[in-house]
Scaffold this active site. Structure first.
Site, PDB file in Angstrom:
ATOM      1  N   HIS A 145       0.815  -1.210   0.000  1.00 42.61           N
ATOM      2  CA  HIS A 145       0.000   0.000   0.000  1.00 42.61           C
ATOM      3  C   HIS A 145       0.851   1.263   0.000  1.00 42.61           C
ATOM      4  CE1 HIS A 145      -3.265  -2.755   1.082  1.00 42.61           C
ATOM      5  NE2 HIS A 145      -4.061  -1.825   0.592  1.00 42.61           N
ATOM      6  N   GLY A 146       2.010   1.191   0.563  1.00 38.31           N
ATOM      7  CA  GLY A 146       2.831   2.395   0.593  1.00 38.31           C
ATOM      8  C   GLY A 146       4.143   2.144   1.297  1.00 38.31           C
TER       9      GLY A 146
END
Lengths: 369, 490
Positions: free
Chosen positions: B329-330
């Site tokens: 996601h990041g």
């Protein structure tokens, strides 16, 4: 199988056209039904409605809206901060009628003074009226979209109608530059060899357009889209009102100075009020006070603002720059003076701060007696 | 170009659809597919023209690598095809590592060692996580003989297809390629078009009204200076507001993507199934971002061994999968913490189920209503706590919110009843109303029951009505300026 949906390749041209027309008809029927449902639905909510402009608004800005008409104001798509009210006998947003020749204190400005988004009691004029008690009437004369050039005409008409004893002008960003722009329905200063000339650009409405505007203006869906959502489509928008011109940044400082000079020279003459009893309140960039990163690019150059303040002081006006006032107040209690972040118009606190300053200045000069 | 923008709704989509169906009607199916691919690349380039070459390069390289893997496999050279697959996966991971994680790795290294190594800020190409993972799955399946694509047009369309390109759903070739090859795809179908429009409308409504409506209450809690002591009520309202914002934002996006694709007669996989109604965390991951869960399960958890090598290994696999899922996601420790937390949740859930089945002799398929309600409440609580890490800009900020939620900074008071009302209404919708696919099914069956054979005639008035309400939603969206989807950041 439904032939309206699945025409076969052997169908004739007329049959195909019939199918296409049938589909288009069904499509339009669905669209119309949706419009009707949305219209009925929106009538349950506080959409911004009412406030019909008078036909001779530009000639008589004192009577901008139809008198004694109810209105509702709300902001954004959520219809937040709904306010309901009724225009008075002059079509101004006040819960009482103005009386001709009553020698009031007048408060002049644009939408900031019109103040649809606040209860009357929270406006500058409402606050000032409360501070003065029943001793003096205070009349708000606010017309949305006006600039410094229009204020002169408003002051002239107010003088003839009410013979005011004192005045407060709230000057906001854009008032100087826009006073030099030729916009339909508004006044502007035009540079001539004889100096600055005040001119009105009348709107060239066809009668059917005025009727259409009024009819469509009754639709909640239309009002919701244009007022709450602020939707404008240049080609569609001009059907209902002529486009606003944008400030020209190349406009010379000399022209701005000349416009300011003309304004300051004319206000006492047109309003019939001595300069010392005319308070000029200069609004500031409040968002920059909350956070320097939010500072906006001003429409009016800071130099023009400074010139207006300096010239007004020199000519004996009662002058206040509200920016340092807001700054000091914000440092104290960290409360916003407007509807940050959705609307820069002043909220109740912003109006109260301005009213307190106006009261102090004018009473100090003996103008509120 | 956002799905909710004027330029998409009034320009890109009508032009793309008109030309697609015009080409389809003239019998040029391949050209229609190619047009859809070109339009999709334009859609991507409208976002970030400088990364169009990256997208096209990635597609071309992976197509060639896939062909190479297939050829080696067909020749029976298993070792060589495996080596090529490893190289291809390394290429894709290298790409994503550079663009998405280089700054994170270098920053972490610098923080740990004080090396002073600096790297210029690398901009994240939008959608890179999605189009990279889609292609890794294709390559792995090509190696296993499950995928065989020879049409470069269909492959381009499979990867770049604009409804899913930016933020998913993560597609599987097996569900897309047959549809691209099906002649029925290249025929205007008013029923499909109206179903797609309904999905699009519901998604747009979720985004514009629900998610963006509650969004203003999130930032003031999560982005506040960590020195500000959030109270219990402030922290909970902020956390709950984010939980519903994220759900309606992402599920709204997914509905719009599914709807847009349906306009072109192509079914995308569902991505949400009322996740906040889940009664345990395993159930939650079957309902939340379902295509990512599927990807992580099929291409990470199972290859790691899944649950086949004993309980300790299963928990380790779960943990590894969720940590990597978090990092997907990041590039940030907060995402690692979020993934780790869900790894722990899943391990606990599996352990608890095992304990109930073995030690208590419970029938796990039969649960009481009270048990399900308690499970749903606990699951939602756990999910909200984890979302704090997901949203917070730093671990300090997350800690501040969590301390507030734990009541360590006093109760506080509700500053705005509007905020409370928004959160309550959105939670009621998430818990009480059917999801989009259930709603569309109900709508279709209702129309079919009333109209019988003429049900398809309803498509046109439905489309007319939807054109009005979609326009209104676009105007509402336009009145607030640019509002991106949260998952565009991933």
């Amino acid at each position: 199988m439904d032939p309206a949906v699945y025409p076969s390749s052997s169908t004739s041209i007329s049959e195909r056209l019939r199918v296409v027309a049938s589909r288009a008809g069904l499509f339009c029927a669905g669209a119309c039904a949706a419009v009707v449902v949305l219209e009925l639905l929106l009538r349950l909510f506080p959409v911004s409605v009412g406030l019909y402009q008078t036909e001779n608004r530009e000639i008589r800005p004192l009577r901008t809206y139809l008198a004694h008409e109810p209105y509702t104001y709300s902001m954004t798509w959520e219809m937040r901060d709904a306010h309901h009210g009724r225009t008075n006998n002059y079509g101004q947003l006040a819960p009482f009628d103005y009386v001709a020749g009553s020698r009031p204190v007048i408060v002049v400005g644009n939408s900031y003074i019109e103040s649809q988004m606040n209860d009357y009691s929270d406006t500058l004029q409402g606050n000032l009226g409360r501070m003065l008690g029943s001793a003096l009437p205070v009349y708000g004369l606010g017309v949305s979209g006006m600039s410094m050039a229009d204020y002169l005409e408003l002051a002239t008409q107010a003088s003839a109608e009410f013979a005011p004893r004192a005045a407060v002008f709230l000057v906001v960003d854009g008032d100087i530059v826009r006073s030099l722009i030729d916009q339909p329905g508004y006044r502007h200063f035009r540079e001539t060899s004889d100096g600055m000339k005040l001119e009105l650009h009348p709107r060239a409405d066809h009668p059917w357009l005025a009727r259409a505007r009024k009819s469509v203006g009754d639709l909640y869906l239309f009002r919701y889209v244009t007022q709450n959502l602020r939707f404008t489509l240049p080609s569609l928008g001009t059907l209902f009102r002529e486009a606003y011109a944008q400030p020209d940044p190349r406009r010379s400082a000399a022209a701005q100075h000349a416009a300011i000079d003309r304004f300051l020279a004319d206000v006492p003459l047109r309003s019939g009020i001595a300069a010392r009893c005319i308070a000029i309140l200069m609004d500031g960039d409040r968002y920059a006070i909350y956070d320097p990163r939010l500072a906006s690019v001003p429409a009016d150059p800071p130099e023009a603002r400074a010139y207006l303040l300096a010239r007004a002081r020199k000519l004996g006006y009662t002058v206040a720059d509200l920016e340092p006032v807001y700054r000091a107040r914000y440092a104290r209690d960290h409360r916003h003076f407007d509807y940050y972040p959705v609307d820069r118009h002043l909220n109740g606190l912003g109006h109260r701060v301005a009213a307190e300053r106006a009261y102090r200045l004018l009473s100090g000069r003996g103008c509120l007696q | 170009m956002l799905f909710n923008s004027y330029e998409f709704i009034y320009a890109f989509l009508p032009v793309t659809a008109l030309l697609f169906f015009a080409l389809s009607a003239s019998g040029r199916a391949t050209l229609a597919a190619a047009w859809l691919g070109v339009a999709s690349v334009f859609f991507y380039g409208y976002w970030s023209p400088r990364y169009v070459l990256l997208l096209l390069g990635s597609i071309a390289a992976n197509y060639c690598l896939g062909r190479g893997i297939l050829r080696l496999r067909d020749q029976g050279r298993s070792g060589a095809s495996g080596a090529l697959l490893a190289a291809a996966v390394a290429f894709n991971l290298g790409l994503i590592a550079w663009f998405k994680y280089a700054n994170f790795f270098v920053g972490t290294l610098d923080a740990l060692t004080g090396s002073g190594i600096q790297l210029a800020k690398i901009a994240l190409p939008i959608g890179i996580s999605f189009f990279t993972f889609t292609q890794i799955a294709y390559l792995v399946d090509a190696r296993q003989g499950k995928a065989r694509e020879t049409s470069p047009v269909h492959y381009l369309l499979f990867v770049s297809y604009f409804p899913h390109l930016i933020a998913g759903p993560i597609l599987h070739h097996s569900e897309m390629m047959p549809q691209f090859a099906d002649t029925r795809t290249y025929r205007f179908d008013a029923t499909n078009f109206s179903i797609g429009a309904v999905f699009f409308f519901v998604g747009l409504f979720k985004k514009v009204v629900l998610a963006d409506g509650v969004q203003p209450f999130v930032g003031p809690v999560f982005d506040v200076d960590p020195s500000y002591r959030l109270t219990f009520i402030e922290a909970w309202l902020g956390a709950l507001a984010y939980a519903v914002q994220l759900y309606f934002d992402f599920s709204g996006y997914s509905d719009m993507a599914i709807g847009l694709s349906k306009l072109f007669n192509i079914d995308l996989p569902l991505n949400f199934d009322s996740p906040y109604k889940a009664h345990n965390i395993i159930d939650f991951w079957r309902r939340w971002h379902m295509t990512l869960s599927r990807f992580l399960r099929d291409y990470l958890y199972f290859p790691l061994g899944g649950s086949r090598r004993g309980r300790p290994r299963r928990y380790a696999n779960l943990m590894a999968t969720m940590l990597l899922g978090g990092l997907w996601h990041g590039a940030g420790w907060n995402f690692v913490a979020w993934g780790g937390l869900h790894g722990v949740y899943l391990a606990c859930n599996h352990a608890w189920r095992g304990f109930r089945a073995r030690a208590l002799g419970h029938d796990l398929d039969r649960e009481t209503a009270a048990g399900r309600a308690a499970g749903a409440a606990l699951t939602f609580l756990a999910v909200v706590v984890a979302w704090v890490f997901f949203r917070a800009p730093s671990l300090d900020a997350a800690s501040n919110v969590l301390q507030g939620m734990a009541g360590l900074r006093g109760m506080g008071a509700v500053a705005e009843t509007r905020e409370l009302a928004w959160v309550a209404v959105l939670l009621a919708i998430a818990w009480g109303l059917p999801n989009t696919q259930q709603f569309v099914t109900w709508l279709r069956s209702g129309i079919a029951a009333r109209a019988g054979a003429y049900a398809s005639s309803y498509s046109w008035p439905v489309l007319g009505a939807l054109s009005v309400v979609i326009s209104l939603l676009a105007m509402i969206n336009g009145s607030r300026g640019v509002s991106e989807f949260i998952y565009f950041n991933f």
